[in-house]
Design an enzyme around this catalytic site. Structure first.
Site, PDB file in Angstrom:
ATOM      1  N   ARG A 197       0.794  -1.494  -0.048  1.00 51.18           N
ATOM      2  CA  ARG A 197       0.132  -0.019  -0.132  1.00 51.18           C
ATOM      3  C   ARG A 197       0.927   1.279  -0.113  1.00 51.18           C
ATOM      4  NH1 ARG A 197      -2.207  -3.613  -1.254  1.00 51.18           N
ATOM      5  NH2 ARG A 197      -4.087  -4.657  -0.295  1.00 51.18           N
ATOM      6  N   SER A 246     -10.213   0.249   4.136  1.00 46.67           N
ATOM      7  CA  SER A 246      -9.395  -0.256   5.359  1.00 46.67           C
ATOM      8  C   SER A 246      -8.800   1.016   5.985  1.00 46.67           C
ATOM      9  CB  SER A 246      -8.254  -1.171   4.779  1.00 46.67           C
ATOM     10  OG  SER A 246      -8.937  -2.426   4.445  1.00 46.67           O
ATOM     11  N   GLU A 316      -3.988   3.398   7.153  1.00 47.82           N
ATOM     12  CA  GLU A 316      -3.697   3.300   5.907  1.00 47.82           C
ATOM     13  C   GLU A 316      -4.411   4.485   5.030  1.00 47.82           C
ATOM     14  OE1 GLU A 316      -4.489  -0.477   3.956  1.00 47.82           O
ATOM     15  OE2 GLU A 316      -5.484   0.205   2.345  1.00 47.82           O
TER      16      GLU A 316
END
Ligand SMILES: Cc1cc2nc3c(=O)[nH]c(=O)nc-3n(C[C@H](O)[C@H](O)[C@H](O)COP(=O)(O)OP(=O)(O)OC[C@H]3O[C@@H](n4cnc5c(N)ncnc54)[C@H](O)[C@@H]3O)c2cc1C
Length: 329
Positions: A197, A246, A316
């Site tokens: 990510r 998320s 995130e």
């Protein structure tokens, strides 16, 4: 020159000269999936390469390189929480004209018929649109993106992924407009510093478009996988609610959702924001929620998970603009 004067100067120089849109105090909430937060002090939607050059030149003239003007590229706003006070700098969003997909033939020796199938997509193209376009042509590799509500540009910056796949695996190269050097630069996959990510793209790197290498496959099998992913999402994630996917990265060998649930936080509320009762790593905003409620909830959950399990979860989702820090209890 103070920031406000610098932004006035940029707005003046772009109004009437760019083909795209430019405006002061531009509402950002409708441009994000959380639908929260204040306006951009200056919003620019360049309509093409010439607009980007004019924008880059106007920003350099007021000291972009010296850090005088904060800049935020915006995609589909599906990984961001914008502060209630808005963004004090320039928000740059590539509009509908940057949403396009074309076949691409990778260069190389041999028979072009044998060349692996390629696709080029503009930065504003929605990831599900790209996955569907590929599936219609019997091209596999992007199925994982069918329910990720981001853009190609945001997906590359975040190295979006799901179901064990990530965008880094299928991108061959990208073209980036560098706001520092005022040119479009080609960067290959290996130059993008992809990790879980993450990429090494900075706020001054505006992804313009990208080449993807896909694999020929069976349309029915590709569609079947995409339908399974969609169904799985619909039953395990609060997709329709206001959220940004998320909240925390999964720590190595574990899942953030499991840790949050184990700490007894499913359904926990902070103002108008709540830990989803469907998936504990999704925090949803309800009526009357403020961006600060989401921030407070993230801080509370971070501290509670740390206290319960010793794990230091890393966010995130990105908070942009100014937020208040909660007092340590
Ligand atoms: C319901 C839901 C489900 C989700 N599921 C997933 C999932 O399974 N996997 C996953 O990885 N993510 C998921 N996400 C998060 C999000 O969709 C991804 O991170 C997506 O890649 C963000 O793209 P965006 O265009 O919305 O970027 P934004 O949120 O607009 O921006 C994200 C970052 O990218 C930068 N950026 C945006 N456009 C550009 C550009 N053109 N050039 C340079 N930088 C740019 C921004 O500055 C910012 O730093 C989910 C979100 C939601 C709401």
């Amino acid at each position: 020159m103070n920031l406000d004067a610098a932004l006035d100067r940029v707005a003046e120089s772009l109004s009437g000269s760019i083909a795209g849109r430019v405006g002061r105090r531009w509402p950002l909430a409708p441009l994000t999936t959380y639908r929260l937060g204040g306006p951009a002090a200056l919003y620019v939607e360049p309509a093409g390469a010439h607009d980007l050059e004019l924008l880059g030149a106007a920003l350099c003239a007021v000291g972009l390189e010296a850090g005088a003007v904060p800049v935020l590229p915006l995609g589909r706003g599906s990984n961001l929480v914008v502060s209630d006070d808005g963004i004090p700098g320039v928000v740059i969003r590539l509009g509908a004209r940057a949403a396009w997909i074309e076949p691409w033939a990778p260069r190389g020796p041999g028979d072009p018929e044998e060349a692996p199938p390629g696709v080029t997509a503009g930065a504003a193209t929605a990831l599900p649109q790209l996955a569907n376009w590929a599936a219609r042509r019997g091209l596999g590799g992007m199925e994982f993106a069918v329910a990720i509500p981001g853009s190609v540009g945001g997906g590359l910056r975040m190295n979006a992924g799901a179901y064990g796949r990530e965008i880094a695996e299928c991108v061959a190269g990208v073209r980036v407009f560098s706001l520092d050097r005022l040119v479009v630069e080609e960067r290959s996959r290996t130059e993008l510093g992809f990790a879980y990510r993450k990429s090494n793209l900075s706020e001054h790197d505006l992804v313009v478009d990208a080449d993807f290498l896909l694999a020929r496959g069976d349309t029915a099998a590709i569609r079947k996988r995409m339908n399974e992913y969609r169904r799985h999402r619909a039953s395990t994630q609060p997709g329709a609610a206001q959220n940004a996917g998320s909240v925390f990265r999964n720590p190595s060998g574990d899942s953030a959702g499991r840790l949050i649930e184990a700490a007894g936080l499913k359904g926990h509320r902070q103002g108008g924001a709540a830990v989803s009762s469907l998936h504990a790593n999704f925090f949803v905003a309800g009526p009357g929620a403020r961006a600060q409620d989401v921030r407070d909830l993230v801080e509370h959950v971070h501290a509670a998970v740390h206290a319960a399990s010793g794990v230091d979860l890393e966010p995130e989702i990105r908070f942009v603009g100014a937020f208040k820090q909660q007092d340590p209890a």
